[in-house]
Design an enzyme around this catalytic site. Structure first.
Site, PDB file in Angstrom:
ATOM      1  N   GLU A  75       1.024 -17.173  -4.342  1.00  0.00           N
ATOM      2  CA  GLU A  75       1.522 -17.140  -2.701  1.00  0.00           C
ATOM      3  C   GLU A  75       0.328 -16.095  -2.204  1.00  0.00           C
ATOM      4  O   GLU A  75       0.520 -14.911  -2.106  1.00  0.00           O
ATOM      5  CB  GLU A  75       2.826 -16.536  -2.755  1.00  0.00           C
ATOM      6  CG  GLU A  75       4.003 -17.409  -3.206  1.00  0.00           C
ATOM      7  CD  GLU A  75       4.347 -18.638  -2.608  1.00  0.00           C
ATOM      8  OE1 GLU A  75       3.650 -18.780  -1.486  1.00  0.00           O
ATOM      9  OE2 GLU A  75       4.830 -19.583  -3.043  1.00  0.00           O
ATOM     10  N   CYS A 123       2.471 -12.287   5.855  1.00  0.00           N
ATOM     11  CA  CYS A 123       1.609 -13.326   5.605  1.00  0.00           C
ATOM     12  C   CYS A 123       1.385 -14.580   6.594  1.00  0.00           C
ATOM     13  O   CYS A 123       0.222 -15.078   6.601  1.00  0.00           O
ATOM     14  CB  CYS A 123       1.833 -13.986   4.145  1.00  0.00           C
ATOM     15  SG  CYS A 123       3.560 -14.459   3.948  1.00  0.00           S
TER      16      CYS A 123
HETATM   17  P1  NAD Z   1      -2.884  -7.463  -2.811  1.00  0.00           P
HETATM   18  O1  NAD Z   1      -3.484  -8.566  -3.218  1.00  0.00           O
HETATM   19  O2  NAD Z   1      -3.760  -6.249  -2.416  1.00  0.00           O
HETATM   20  O3  NAD Z   1      -1.768  -6.846  -3.817  1.00  0.00           O
HETATM   21  C1  NAD Z   1      -0.912  -7.416  -4.462  1.00  0.00           C
HETATM   22  C2  NAD Z   1      -0.318  -6.967  -5.613  1.00  0.00           C
HETATM   23  O4  NAD Z   1      -1.411  -7.023  -6.807  1.00  0.00           O
HETATM   24  C3  NAD Z   1      -0.008  -5.636  -5.708  1.00  0.00           C
HETATM   25  O5  NAD Z   1       1.271  -5.513  -6.566  1.00  0.00           O
HETATM   26  C4  NAD Z   1      -1.145  -4.856  -6.300  1.00  0.00           C
HETATM   27  O6  NAD Z   1      -0.896  -3.689  -7.076  1.00  0.00           O
HETATM   28  C5  NAD Z   1      -1.653  -5.840  -7.137  1.00  0.00           C
HETATM   29  N1  NAD Z   1      -2.998  -5.822  -7.396  1.00  0.00           N
HETATM   30  C6  NAD Z   1      -4.157  -5.256  -6.050  1.00  0.00           C
HETATM   31  N2  NAD Z   1      -5.355  -5.203  -6.920  1.00  0.00           N
HETATM   32  C7  NAD Z   1      -5.424  -5.958  -8.074  1.00  0.00           C
HETATM   33  C8  NAD Z   1      -6.259  -6.137  -9.153  1.00  0.00           C
HETATM   34  N3  NAD Z   1      -7.533  -5.878  -8.760  1.00  0.00           N
HETATM   35  N4  NAD Z   1      -5.831  -6.848 -10.230  1.00  0.00           N
HETATM   36  C9  NAD Z   1      -4.528  -6.918 -10.453  1.00  0.00           C
HETATM   37  N5  NAD Z   1      -3.558  -6.596  -9.677  1.00  0.00           N
HETATM   38  C10 NAD Z   1      -3.814  -6.336  -8.283  1.00  0.00           C
HETATM   39  O7  NAD Z   1      -1.904  -7.780  -1.451  1.00  0.00           O
HETATM   40  P2  NAD Z   1      -1.211  -6.652  -0.600  1.00  0.00           P
HETATM   41  O8  NAD Z   1      -2.306  -5.728   0.145  1.00  0.00           O
HETATM   42  O9  NAD Z   1      -0.238  -6.095  -1.297  1.00  0.00           O
HETATM   43  O10 NAD Z   1      -0.497  -7.839   0.323  1.00  0.00           O
HETATM   44  C11 NAD Z   1      -1.214  -8.278   1.289  1.00  0.00           C
HETATM   45  C12 NAD Z   1      -1.751  -9.745   1.165  1.00  0.00           C
HETATM   46  O11 NAD Z   1      -0.804 -10.472   0.422  1.00  0.00           O
HETATM   47  C13 NAD Z   1      -2.329 -10.459   2.525  1.00  0.00           C
HETATM   48  O12 NAD Z   1      -3.275 -11.138   2.074  1.00  0.00           O
HETATM   49  C14 NAD Z   1      -1.167 -11.429   2.777  1.00  0.00           C
HETATM   50  O13 NAD Z   1      -1.380 -12.691   3.312  1.00  0.00           O
HETATM   51  C15 NAD Z   1      -0.547 -11.679   1.359  1.00  0.00           C
HETATM   52  N6  NAD Z   1       0.902 -12.172   1.242  1.00  0.00           N
HETATM   53  C16 NAD Z   1       1.179 -13.347   1.054  1.00  0.00           C
HETATM   54  C17 NAD Z   1       2.339 -13.856   0.905  1.00  0.00           C
HETATM   55  C18 NAD Z   1       3.125 -15.286   0.886  1.00  0.00           C
HETATM   56  O14 NAD Z   1       4.108 -15.401   0.627  1.00  0.00           O
HETATM   57  N7  NAD Z   1       1.983 -16.168   0.709  1.00  0.00           N
HETATM   58  C19 NAD Z   1       3.439 -13.001   1.273  1.00  0.00           C
HETATM   59  C20 NAD Z   1       3.100 -11.694   1.534  1.00  0.00           C
HETATM   60  C21 NAD Z   1       1.806 -11.172   1.503  1.00  0.00           C
END
Ligand code: NAD
Length: 479
Positions: free
Chosen positions: A223, A257
């Site tokens: 997602e 998002c």
């Molecule tokens: P992110 O991708 O930075 O982090 C998400 C999760 O991944 C966190 O738990 C984080 O600790 C982990 N993570 C971060 N870097 C990582 C790596 N290198 N390897 C493995 N895991 C890692 O996202 P965010 O900043 O928490 O959220 C914002 C993003 O999420 C935006 O792009 C938003 O559009 C998207 N989002 C999508 C939905 C959806 O339902 N489609 C919902 C909410 C947010």
């Protein structure tokens, strides 16, 4: 805001993670035969705890990013309770094997699809809706009969600690447990051969998750995010459009998002739209003097993201963009006002990167083919919104574009419709969540065929003239 964050900065070490993962193996096998009643009981207990910890959830969200209580209720608690209610109501039917009528070739067999648990699942969640986007998928995982390791985002530590506490109260760690940490912890988790990974986050990290899953050929639901555009036709009801766009955009301070990322508005109504947006924002949050202290307006999650969003605004204004709405008033830490940007240089970063904050670029068009071409030249969005009263216009936009989901004359609320799939396409995601779609994401659809009196024996060797004639007949007429 004075945030005394719980001490969650530490990563969880690889040995602890592997121990938890191994402990879940026998439980996952035992859960294969769990009944609907047993799973429903767990969902009811989770629902009960959501109500019992209502105040704690509000407090944790406030501590993490000053999220208004009403927004916590509608966007953190309600969606999880709605998911649980929906699953409780329908789970028996979802779990029932689906009988399939035999084809001519398969005459004499009995076939069905059984929905079996995938097994040991990993849920990695983001910070922007910390409870909703952790417990929402968790409901589907429980409904489908899996074990779960949940890794919440390290950026909302109060919510992460609360969820650990809540899940610890409800479940044994060999069934459902929480692992705290950031990138390093995720990497340890991603090394393990989970049966399914449900990841919510950015497209950049989504790629990392999918690459890691590929090592074990683990299935994934991704997602993700991206830029979700809005198209406003000149036939739209401008006042209502502005109200719906303003709510979708500025709730959670734009950190959604599926928030409208930017608006393409017909040039004939562009001025009216900007004026209506100003009115809508004033109605919601007061005038610009009121907003910084308004408890109904959320903060940016941390300084890094605050500076990132502020940087996007500065880059646009330095390149000549105007801000008919928005200001730089200080409003406590990590405050950014609801901001409209017009006359934007096409090279501005705000038109390239996902904004994820309360900046709304407004672009104009005279022919709908212009925004359509722009959308089709960019990665496919998670959501696309159309505001119009002209059905031909609406169908033209939907038919000519691709997006995870679309609302017509509304924004973001499709997330709350439990009968609809929620998910992206390509860069904005892979697979679906919510309701029956969420149950299926966490289930393996197993084909089961039972022989009764089929004609399959006619195809067996030796391939005599008669057998070859039967096979030819089958190729031509029986499939
Ligand atoms: P992110 O991708 O930075 O982090 C998400 C999760 O991944 C966190 O738990 C984080 O600790 C982990 N993570 C971060 N870097 C990582 C790596 N290198 N390897 C493995 N895991 C890692 O996202 P965010 O900043 O928490 O959220 C914002 C993003 O999420 C935006 O792009 C938003 O559009 C998207 N989002 C999508 C939905 C959806 O339902 N489609 C919902 C909410 C947010």
């Amino acid at each position: 805001m004075n945030r005394a964050a719980p001490d969650l900065a530490d990563e969880t070490d690889a040995d602890t993670i592997r121990r938890l993962f191994e402990a879940q193996r026998p439980r996952a096998l035992a859960l294969r035969t769990s009944t609907a009643a047993e799973r429903i009981d767990k969902l009811k207990r989770l629902r009960r705890l959501m109500y019992a910890r209502w105040d704690d959830i509000r407090a944790a969200c406030h501590a993490d990013f000053a999220k208004p209580a009403a927004e916590v209720d509608i966007s953190e608690i309600l969606p999880v309770v709605a998911e649980a209610n929906h699953a409780i109501r329908h789970l028996k039917r979802w779990m029932k094997p689906e009988r399939k009528r035999p084809t001519l070739l398969m005459f004499g067999t009995r076939a069905e699809v059984r929905f079996e648990p995938r097994g040991r699942c990993l849920i990695i969640s983001p910070w922007n809706y910390p409870i909703n986007l952790s417990f929402g998928p968790l409901v589907s995982a429980i409904a489908a009969g899996n074990t779960v390791i949940l890794k919440p985002s390290e950026m909302t530590p109060h919510c992460a600690a609360l969820m650990q506490d809540m899940l610890g109260e409800l479940f044994d760690e060999d069934e459902i447990t929480t692992v705290q940490g950031a990138v390093e912890t995720s990497q340890h988790l991603l090394e393990l051969p989970f049966d399914h990974i449900f990841f919510t986050g950015s497209p950049a990290v989504g790629r990392i998750v999918m690459a890691a899953a590929a090592q074990h050929l683990t299935s994934v639901t991704l997602e993700l995010g991206g830029k979700s555009p809005v198209i406003v036709d000149k036939t739209a009801d401008i006042a209502r459009t502005a109200q719906n766009v303003a709510w979708g955009k500025f709730a959670n301070s734009g950190q959604t998002c599926i928030a409208p990322d930017h608006v393409h508005v017909h040039a004939d109504v562009a001025d009216a739209f900007v004026e209506a947006m100003r009115k809508a924002v004033t109605k919601f949050y007061g005038d610009r003097r009121d907003i910084p202290d308004n408890p109904d307006y959320c903060r940016i999650v941390n300084k890094r993201h605050h500076d990132r969003v502020r940087g996007l605004a500065d880059d646009a204004t330095e390149r000549g963009a105007h801000t008919p709405l928005g200001d730089t008033a200080a409003g406590g830490d990590n405050y950014i006002a609801p901001t409209l940007l017009t006359d934007i240089d096409p090279e501005s970063r705000v038109l390239e990167e996902e904004i994820f904050g309360p900046l709304l670029p407004v672009l104009t068009f005279t022919d709908v083919d212009q925004p359509i071409a722009r959308i089709n030249a960019a990665p496919k969005p998670l959501a696309l919104y159309v505001f119009a009263r002209d059905d031909a216009f609406i169908e033209r936009v939907i038919g000519a574009t691709s997006a995870g989901g679309t609302c017509i004359n509304q924004s973001v609320v499709h997330f709350l419709h439990t009968h609809l799939p929620f998910g992206g396409v390509n860069n904005s995601g892979l697979g679906n969540s919510h309701g029956h779609y969420g149950f299926r994401a966490f289930s393996h659809e197993r084909a089961v065929l039972r022989e009764r009196f089929s004609l399959a024996f006619l195809f067996l060797p030796p391939y005599t003239r008669f057998t070859r004639w039967v096979i030819r007949l089958a190729v031509k007429y029986m499939n």
